[in-house]
Design a protein around this motif. Structure first.
Motif, PDB file in Angstrom:
ATOM      1  N   GLY A   4       0.657  -1.164   0.022  1.00  0.00           N
ATOM      2  CA  GLY A   4      -0.074   0.096   0.214  1.00  0.00           C
ATOM      3  C   GLY A   4       0.944   1.397   0.008  1.00  0.00           C
ATOM      4  O   GLY A   4       0.547   2.247  -0.638  1.00  0.00           O
ATOM      5  N   LEU A   5       2.088   1.183   0.774  1.00  0.00           N
ATOM      6  CA  LEU A   5       2.836   2.307   0.949  1.00  0.00           C
ATOM      7  C   LEU A   5       3.524   2.523  -0.560  1.00  0.00           C
ATOM      8  O   LEU A   5       3.572   3.895  -1.089  1.00  0.00           O
ATOM      9  CB  LEU A   5       3.808   2.200   1.993  1.00  0.00           C
ATOM     10  CG  LEU A   5       3.275   2.357   3.429  1.00  0.00           C
ATOM     11  CD1 LEU A   5       4.196   1.929   4.621  1.00  0.00           C
ATOM     12  CD2 LEU A   5       2.907   3.767   3.747  1.00  0.00           C
ATOM     13  N   LEU A   7       2.365   1.582  -3.555  1.00  0.00           N
ATOM     14  CA  LEU A   7       1.485   2.029  -4.454  1.00  0.00           C
ATOM     15  C   LEU A   7       1.063   3.487  -4.292  1.00  0.00           C
ATOM     16  O   LEU A   7       1.066   4.209  -5.172  1.00  0.00           O
ATOM     17  CB  LEU A   7       0.101   1.349  -4.278  1.00  0.00           C
ATOM     18  CG  LEU A   7       0.253  -0.280  -4.951  1.00  0.00           C
ATOM     19  CD1 LEU A   7      -0.898  -0.994  -4.647  1.00  0.00           C
ATOM     20  CD2 LEU A   7       0.531  -0.090  -6.284  1.00  0.00           C
ATOM     21  N   ALA A   8       0.987   4.009  -3.290  1.00  0.00           N
ATOM     22  CA  ALA A   8       0.530   5.442  -2.721  1.00  0.00           C
ATOM     23  C   ALA A   8       1.784   6.246  -3.205  1.00  0.00           C
ATOM     24  O   ALA A   8       1.717   7.420  -3.821  1.00  0.00           O
ATOM     25  CB  ALA A   8       0.374   5.663  -1.260  1.00  0.00           C
ATOM     26  N   ALA A   9       2.997   5.939  -3.018  1.00  0.00           N
ATOM     27  CA  ALA A   9       4.188   6.628  -3.248  1.00  0.00           C
ATOM     28  C   ALA A   9       4.392   6.536  -4.801  1.00  0.00           C
ATOM     29  O   ALA A   9       4.664   7.864  -5.366  1.00  0.00           O
ATOM     30  CB  ALA A   9       5.423   6.145  -2.819  1.00  0.00           C
ATOM     31  N   ALA A  11       1.629   6.323  -6.794  1.00  0.00           N
ATOM     32  CA  ALA A  11       0.697   7.441  -7.198  1.00  0.00           C
ATOM     33  C   ALA A  11       1.212   8.787  -7.041  1.00  0.00           C
ATOM     34  O   ALA A  11       0.963   9.593  -8.149  1.00  0.00           O
ATOM     35  CB  ALA A  11      -0.504   6.968  -6.571  1.00  0.00           C
ATOM     36  N   GLY A  12       1.721   9.207  -6.283  1.00  0.00           N
ATOM     37  CA  GLY A  12       2.315  10.577  -6.009  1.00  0.00           C
ATOM     38  C   GLY A  12       3.465  10.698  -6.960  1.00  0.00           C
ATOM     39  O   GLY A  12       3.412  12.177  -7.547  1.00  0.00           O
ATOM     40  N   LEU A  99      -1.638  18.671  -2.701  1.00  0.00           N
ATOM     41  CA  LEU A  99      -1.514  17.312  -1.974  1.00  0.00           C
ATOM     42  C   LEU A  99      -1.741  17.719  -0.592  1.00  0.00           C
ATOM     43  O   LEU A  99      -2.261  16.964   0.269  1.00  0.00           O
ATOM     44  CB  LEU A  99      -0.021  16.671  -2.014  1.00  0.00           C
ATOM     45  CG  LEU A  99       0.312  16.364  -3.447  1.00  0.00           C
ATOM     46  CD1 LEU A  99       1.625  15.738  -3.543  1.00  0.00           C
ATOM     47  CD2 LEU A  99      -0.649  15.263  -3.993  1.00  0.00           C
ATOM     48  N   GLN A 102      -5.202  18.040  -0.119  1.00  0.00           N
ATOM     49  CA  GLN A 102      -5.856  16.767  -0.515  1.00  0.00           C
ATOM     50  C   GLN A 102      -5.850  16.082   1.010  1.00  0.00           C
ATOM     51  O   GLN A 102      -6.844  15.132   1.535  1.00  0.00           O
ATOM     52  CB  GLN A 102      -5.154  15.738  -1.441  1.00  0.00           C
ATOM     53  CG  GLN A 102      -5.710  14.165  -1.741  1.00  0.00           C
ATOM     54  CD  GLN A 102      -4.852  13.560  -2.864  1.00  0.00           C
ATOM     55  OE1 GLN A 102      -3.907  14.246  -3.230  1.00  0.00           O
ATOM     56  NE2 GLN A 102      -5.194  12.516  -2.898  1.00  0.00           N
ATOM     57  N   LEU A 103      -4.798  16.134   1.754  1.00  0.00           N
ATOM     58  CA  LEU A 103      -4.523  15.679   2.884  1.00  0.00           C
ATOM     59  C   LEU A 103      -5.458  16.134   4.276  1.00  0.00           C
ATOM     60  O   LEU A 103      -6.023  15.266   4.632  1.00  0.00           O
ATOM     61  CB  LEU A 103      -3.109  15.597   3.413  1.00  0.00           C
ATOM     62  CG  LEU A 103      -2.653  15.015   4.816  1.00  0.00           C
ATOM     63  CD1 LEU A 103      -2.845  13.529   4.732  1.00  0.00           C
ATOM     64  CD2 LEU A 103      -1.351  15.311   5.152  1.00  0.00           C
ATOM     65  N   ALA A 106      -9.066  14.999   3.326  1.00  0.00           N
ATOM     66  CA  ALA A 106      -9.162  13.442   3.404  1.00  0.00           C
ATOM     67  C   ALA A 106      -9.422  13.239   5.113  1.00  0.00           C
ATOM     68  O   ALA A 106     -10.047  12.440   5.643  1.00  0.00           O
ATOM     69  CB  ALA A 106      -7.930  12.682   3.133  1.00  0.00           C
ATOM     70  N   ASP A 110     -12.652  11.643   6.788  1.00  0.00           N
ATOM     71  CA  ASP A 110     -12.430  10.310   7.508  1.00  0.00           C
ATOM     72  C   ASP A 110     -13.114  10.678   8.835  1.00  0.00           C
ATOM     73  O   ASP A 110     -13.688   9.833   9.298  1.00  0.00           O
ATOM     74  CB  ASP A 110     -10.895  10.177   7.838  1.00  0.00           C
ATOM     75  CG  ASP A 110     -10.436   9.138   6.597  1.00  0.00           C
ATOM     76  OD1 ASP A 110     -11.159   8.854   5.752  1.00  0.00           O
ATOM     77  OD2 ASP A 110      -9.150   9.199   6.480  1.00  0.00           O
TER      78      ASP A 110
END
Length: 159
Positions: A4-5, A7-9, A11-12, A99, A102-103, A106, A110
């Motif tokens: 997951g980390l 994939l997220a990196a 994506a960034g 970003l 976005q954070l 989010a 959440d």
């Protein structure tokens, strides 16, 4: 978690790369043409991948809430705002602000459990993290300008 980390990196990295490509396209085509082209190419690529990997599930819309369909409209806003933001702020500053926003949103979504998300307990440390990132952006963008001006001035008086 490691996948997951990664994939997220990744994506960034792709967001930053797409931002640069969009900016170069915008120079030649204009902002709205760039947005149209980017989203059309994304549609073609995602449709092909969806048909390859998910087959007929691609068209299974019965259980989907109709308001989820507006995601594509949000994508138009994302691309056009980034393209125009880069014209005004430059790539690094624009992506940093994007970003961070976005954070922050989010965290809000959440914490409130909006849009069908599972509600996550709000922690002030999370907000402090977002504030630290915002402070870092200010240091990154504005921290070196005064020193650079002073060094240019002292270099001109020394010569």
């Amino acid at each position: 978690m490691l996948i997951g980390l990664l994939l997220a990196a990744f994506a960034g990295m792709m967001v930053a790369l797409q931002t640069i490509f969009n900016n170069r396209t915008d120079v030649h085509m204009g902002s709205w043409a760039t947005t149209t082209w980017v989203l059309f190419m994304g549609f073609v690529a995602s449709l092909a991948c969806s048909l390859i990997f998910e087959g007929s599930r691609t068209f299974n819309l019965q259980n989907m809430q109709p308001w989820y369909w507006f995601s594509g409209l949000i994508g138009v806003g994302v691309v056009i705002c980034l393209v125009l933001g880069i014209k005004i702020l430059g790539p690094t500053f624009s992506v940093s602000v994007t970003l961070t926003a976005q954070l922050g949103f989010a965290l809000l979504f959440d914490s409130l459990g909006w849009l069908g998300l599972e509600k996550v307990a709000f922690d002030w440390k999370q907000l402090a993290g977002v504030i630290v990132i915002v402070a870092g952006i200010f240091v990154f963008k504005f921290g070196g300008k005064k020193k650079s001006a002073e060094s240019v001035q002292s270099a001109s008086t020394a010569g």
